[in-house]
Every structure is written in C-alpha cells, then in structure tokens.
Design an enzyme around this catalytic site. Structure first.
Site, PDB file in Angstrom:
ATOM      1  CG  HIS A  98      40.135  41.730  37.215  1.00 45.27           C
ATOM      2  ND1 HIS A  98      39.734  41.429  35.938  1.00 45.27           N
ATOM      3  CD2 HIS A  98      41.363  42.281  37.089  1.00 45.27           C
ATOM      4  CE1 HIS A  98      40.681  41.792  35.088  1.00 45.27           C
ATOM      5  NE2 HIS A  98      41.677  42.315  35.774  1.00 45.27           N
ATOM      6  CE  LYS A 117      40.736  45.911  34.562  1.00 46.29           C
ATOM      7  NZ  LYS A 117      42.171  46.117  34.291  1.00 46.29           N
ATOM      8  CB  VAL A 164      42.245  53.121  32.697  1.00 43.01           C
ATOM      9  CG1 VAL A 164      41.349  54.245  33.213  1.00 43.01           C
ATOM     10  CG2 VAL A 164      42.065  52.938  31.201  1.00 43.01           C
ATOM     11  NE  ARG A 176      38.440  52.334  34.361  1.00 43.80           N
ATOM     12  CZ  ARG A 176      38.948  51.512  33.457  1.00 43.80           C
ATOM     13  NH1 ARG A 176      38.395  51.443  32.244  1.00 43.80           N
ATOM     14  NH2 ARG A 176      39.976  50.748  33.743  1.00 43.80           N
ATOM     15  CD  GLU A 210      40.083  31.764  30.492  1.00 45.49           C
ATOM     16  OE1 GLU A 210      41.266  31.588  30.137  1.00 45.49           O
ATOM     17  OE2 GLU A 210      39.705  32.792  31.084  1.00 45.49           O
ATOM     18  CG  ASN A 238      46.285  44.501  29.969  1.00 42.11           C
ATOM     19  OD1 ASN A 238      45.763  44.339  31.056  1.00 42.11           O
ATOM     20  ND2 ASN A 238      45.687  44.119  28.853  1.00 42.11           N
ATOM     21  NE  ARG A 291      46.002  48.374  27.291  1.00 39.42           N
ATOM     22  CZ  ARG A 291      45.198  48.407  28.328  1.00 39.42           C
ATOM     23  NH1 ARG A 291      45.404  49.313  29.280  1.00 39.42           N
ATOM     24  NH2 ARG A 291      44.189  47.571  28.453  1.00 39.42           N
ATOM     25  CG  HIS A 295      33.424  40.864  30.403  1.00 42.15           C
ATOM     26  ND1 HIS A 295      33.609  39.894  31.364  1.00 42.15           N
ATOM     27  CD2 HIS A 295      32.474  40.377  29.555  1.00 42.15           C
ATOM     28  CE1 HIS A 295      32.823  38.859  31.094  1.00 42.15           C
ATOM     29  NE2 HIS A 295      32.131  39.125  30.020  1.00 42.15           N
ATOM     30  CE  LYS A 332      39.341  35.593  28.379  1.00 47.10           C
ATOM     31  NZ  LYS A 332      40.234  35.626  29.560  1.00 47.10           N
TER      32      LYS A 332
END
Length: 450
Positions: free
Chosen positions: A208, A237, A298, A341, A200, A293, A295, A235, A158
C-alpha cells in the site's frame, strides 16, 4: 489570513492543529464533547465550546452545533482534521454558506471523489492506472457474479461510499460472492446510508503506497513524495513510513515517476486544492489507483519529517487563498521516518482497553516526536477511536530509524490500560520488516506474540 480558527475534531490531531495555528499567530477554538472536557486539546485552546454529549453523532458529527460554536466565538475558518466531518462535502458547503472558510478541498472536488466507483472512472479517463474492476456499482448479485467471472477470482467487493475497510470483503468463488455481496451491501447501508458496491481484482499480497498532494486555489499542484502503509490489520493502518523501501535511495526511478505522475493527474482530475492523499496498490511491478482522501492523513508526520514541509501550515495558508510557493523541484527527501499508532487495546486479542492513564511517560531522545491526544491522569473512553498517540521516529537511514524506534517503544511507559506497544516492538524487531519485505498481509504471517 484569517485570525481565528475553529478545530472541529478531538484528540491528538486537534491538539496538533492547535499548536501549528497558534505558532502562526492565530487564535484557536476547540469544540469538545462531555467525554473530552479534560483533554489537552481543550485546555490548550484559546477558547473552548461544549458541543454535546459523548456520542459522536451528538457532538463531533453535529454540524449545527459546530457552526453555532463558530458563530459564537467569531471564528472565521474551520479545520476538520481527519475522520468525523473531514470528507463530508455537505459540511464543507455548509461552512461556505455560513461565510466560513473550510480548511480542505472545494465541495465540488469532494463530491467527485465521494463515490469511489465514479472516482475510478474519472481518474481512468485521465490516464491513471486503476485496479481492474466493474465500471460502476453492481446493482445485484447476478451482476456481481458476472463481473467477478470477467475479472477473475479472487475479487474484492467494496462499498462505493466506503472508507476505513468498512463494507469490504474478499470473494474467492461464486458461492462466496453471493454471501459477500449481501454482507457488504448491508454494511455499506448501515455505515454510509447507501448500499452500492463495486467489484475489483483482489491482489493477495500487495503493498500500500500513497502520495501526498498539495495544491493551491490558483492552479499550482505538486506531489510531496510517497509513504508506505503496508503494515495493516483488518484494512486499518498500524505502522507507516517514508520513504517506501521500493523507492529509497533512488530505487525504481521509472516506477516512482509513473506513481507521482499518476497522483498529480488524479488530483487534477478531481479539481483538487489543499492537502490530500492519492492511494495506490503495488503488485508485480505495477501501481494501481485505489482512491483519493480529501483530507489530512493520520500518517502525515512522516512526510513532514522527511521533506521539511509543514503540511498543516500549508493547509491553513492555502485555505486563506495564499499561493503555494513550494515548487516541485523544491521537494527533496532527507532521512527516513516511521510512525506508530499507539492504541488503547490488548496487543494480542485486540480488544479495546479504555480506562485512566495512571502513568503516561513518553520516550524522548534524538529523532523522537510524539503527537499525543492524552496526558497522565486523563481517561481513555470507549466512545471514539482507540488511538491515544502517534510516535514518530526519524533517522538518517531506515536502519537507524528502526533502531531508535526499538529504544523509544521500549522506554514508553503507560500504565492503567493495555496498549499495542508490544505489537509495535514485534513488528520493528521482525527480520522481514527490517529487510523491507512488506505487504498488506504482513501481520498474518509475521510479528506473532511469543
């Protein structure tokens, strides 16, 4: 409380922030690119300022233009929404240097969270369970191979400065590691300007789970329960819900307490304030910290609709220095919510589908909320994320929310472009989804087109 807010974003989130702010009696300033001049978030704002041509680097990522727009209009605060500059600590600091309130966490907290490998170390020291992995960035292929042997294949490589699934790939053996390492470092450098990656353990079929956090500038910090975001593609959503089936109806109370305690501890370790989200993987009865995160997410509406909290409203009050009056024991759950979404894309091939919205007739009915960035007659351009709206549906139970979702999706009329509404219908009508049998690889095995 400040009196004028500049919204440094676009589409549905800029529109939603504007609605909340004006409902609180604030004046709003929209900033827009040439591609977005006719969109609702621009038309509905009290003032609107053009900040550049369509490319994001020339408009929504143009710090100087945004700060100048704030100066011109007399805005006292800036809300970055999500994406673009929302997790940019340098932008947050630039706002402070210009005498503006940044609606988000302190720049120092953002700096601690920016490097994900260092963030793992910080929260681990605070007692938060993390996915087994390297202690920090692995500087070369040989180091990555050594870490993978220690952790055990398969492993996930990552980008340390990454997000949105960029610079992330699975290596199942040493031969794949050499290829994946180069691939991820190259992508990380191209996307984030830094090629550092860490390694990892890879969980083949995790769930999730994320926890919403709210904290003020006076040391009061609470969690606002969890959301499940296991339905993903590459990855990214696709469908989110609250509560997670894992914890609905009082299930797994000890694990829930462990999850919430870890989320609060992580936020405190970062010195966090304002709204944020702590993300976890769940596998084999355990939860593991992934990242935080800095912020608004969504998917925040599913938390709003199941707790009654106005997250954007609290963001604004906290940024203005007000105390968070909600106590932990006040956070209660009612009902269930699903968020879909709605993307301008082919629902089978997943290619973007820009073009004019010749017909845009959203569903209505009990339990239906739509956060839309576009209206009928607007044109979806290829310049930005293809999301055109978020459909959020609630019910007294998850089953009722699913039933209402099917009706809402079936009645959602969009013509002129292709959308992923057929994909959403396949998901909610899938027996495994209805049974709550979810993991991040769900779409690889379920909800296939007929």
């Amino acid at each position: 409380m400040f009196q004028k807010l500049l919204i440094a974003n676009r589409g549905e989130i800029a529109r939603r922030i504007g609605v909340v702010a004006r409902g609180m009696g604030l004046k709003t300033v929209a900033v827009y690119s040439d591609a977005d001049a006719e969109l609702p978030f621009v038309k509905e704002a009290d003032e609107a300022v053009r900040i550049g041509p369509a490319p994001a680097k020339d408009s929504y990522l143009n710090t100087a233009a945004i700060l100048e727009a704030a100066k011109q209009t007399g805005a006292q605060a800036i809300h970055p929404g999500y994406g673009f500059l929302s997790e940019n600590g340098e932008f947050a600091q630039a706002c402070a240097d210009a005498g503006l309130i940044f609606v988000g966490p302190p720049p120092e907290a953002m700096a601690r969270m920016k490097d994900k490998s260092q963030a793992r170390k910080l929260v681990s020291a605070a007692g938060v369970p993390v996915v087994p992995g390297s202690e920090g960035v692995v500087p070369d292929v040989a180091s990555a191979l050594a870490e993978a042997e220690r952790i055990g294949y398969p492993v996930l490589v990552k980008a340390a400065s990454g997000g949105g699934g960029i610079g992330m790939a699975v290596a199942r053996n040493a031969a794949e590691m050499e290829k994946v390492y180069r691939q991820c470092t190259d992508r990380a450098k191209a996307a984030f300007g830094k090629e550092g990656v860490y390694v990892e353990r890879y969980f083949p079929a995790p769930r999730h789970i994320e926890v919403q956090i709210l904290g003020d500038q006076h040391g009061h910090l609470i969690h606002c329960l969890e959301r499940e975001c296991s339905i993903q593609r590459r990855h990214q959503k696709v469908v989110e819900e609250a509560p997670s089936v894992l914890f609905a109806d009082g299930r797994n109370p000890e694990l829930a307490q462990k999850l919430f305690t870890a989320a609060v501890a992580a936020a405190k370790a970062f010195g966090y304030a304002n709204a944020g989200t702590v993300e976890f993987l769940y596998s084999d009865g355990e939860v593991y910290f992934i990242e935080m995160n800095a912020r608004l997410q969504v998917e925040h509406p599913v938390t709003e609709l199941t707790t009654g909290l106005d997250l954007i409203g609290w963001q604004l009050r906290i940024a203005a220095g007000e105390r968070l009056t909600v106590k932990q024991e006040d956070v209660k759950r009612r009902g269930a919510a699903l968020e879909f979404r709605i993307y301008a894309e082919d629902p089978v091939k997943f290619f973007p589908s820009p073009g004019p919205l010749k017909v845009f007739q959203p569903p209505t009915g009990e339990g239906v909320r739509l956060d839309a960035g576009y209206g009928e007659g607007n044109t979806v351009t290829p310049n930005y994320d293809p999301m055109i709206a978020k459909l959020i549906v609630t019910g007294e139970t998850r089953a009722q929310a699913i039933e209402r979702s099917v009706t809402a999706l079936q009645s959602f009329r969009i013509e002129g472009i292709k959308t992923n509404i057929p994909l959403h219908l396949r998901i909610v009508q899938d027996a495994a989804f209805q049974a709550g049998e979810l993991d991040t690889n769900f779409l690889e095995h379920h909800a296939k087109p007929a």
